[in-house]
Write an enzyme that holds these catalytic residues in place. Sequence first.
Site, short mmCIF file in Angstrom:
data_model
loop_
_atom_site.label_atom_id
_atom_site.label_comp_id
_atom_site.label_asym_id
_atom_site.label_seq_id
_atom_site.Cartn_x
_atom_site.Cartn_y
_atom_site.Cartn_z
N THR A 111 -6.21 14.11 -42.41
CA THR A 111 -5.14 15.03 -42.82
C THR A 111 -4.21 15.38 -41.67
O THR A 111 -3.07 15.78 -41.90
CB THR A 111 -5.74 16.34 -43.39
N ASN A 139 -11.91 10.21 -39.08
CA ASN A 139 -11.22 9.78 -40.29
C ASN A 139 -9.92 9.08 -39.88
O ASN A 139 -9.13 9.66 -39.13
CB ASN A 139 -10.87 10.99 -41.17
N HIS A 164 -8.23 12.43 -33.30
CA HIS A 164 -9.25 13.43 -33.01
C HIS A 164 -10.62 12.94 -33.45
O HIS A 164 -10.74 12.12 -34.35
CB HIS A 164 -8.94 14.77 -33.68
#
Length: 116
Positions: free
Chosen positions: A96, A88, A101
Amino acid sequence: MSPDACLFCRIVDGDIPSDRVAESERSIAFRDINPAAPVHVLVVPKRHEPNLEALAASSTEDLADVFSLVSRVAELEGVTDAHRLLVNTGAEAGQTIFHAHIHLLAGARFTEGRLV
Ligand code: 5GP
Ligand code: ZN
């Protein structure tokens, strides 16, 4: 964000505990605290960069290492031939934690032909 305030930097440093699966010189892998599949591991470069593109721009060695560790985790978890990687980038895409990652997900029946 300063690395001091970054959750994943603190996990990398061992200030915050995590369920570690594997580690290399430049990256670590630990289980997601809120798993979305039976196997849900986060593979994280030790260097603080806000996303994978920024990591690629600052260090191709770190970028290569994080993917090597993804492969090792898939092997360790026995899911080399059956896993999904997810990244993401940006709040609108669901990011978030603004430390690069890769999510490694496995053990669930992913719906054929559907990305999300
Ligand atoms: P993102 O939404 O940024 O792609 O993914 C962040 C992930 O980090 C989420 O799946 C979330 O469950 C996980 N996470 C958040 N806080 C912690 C924590 O303290 N420990 C671990 N192991 N995972 C966390
Ligand atoms: Zn960080």
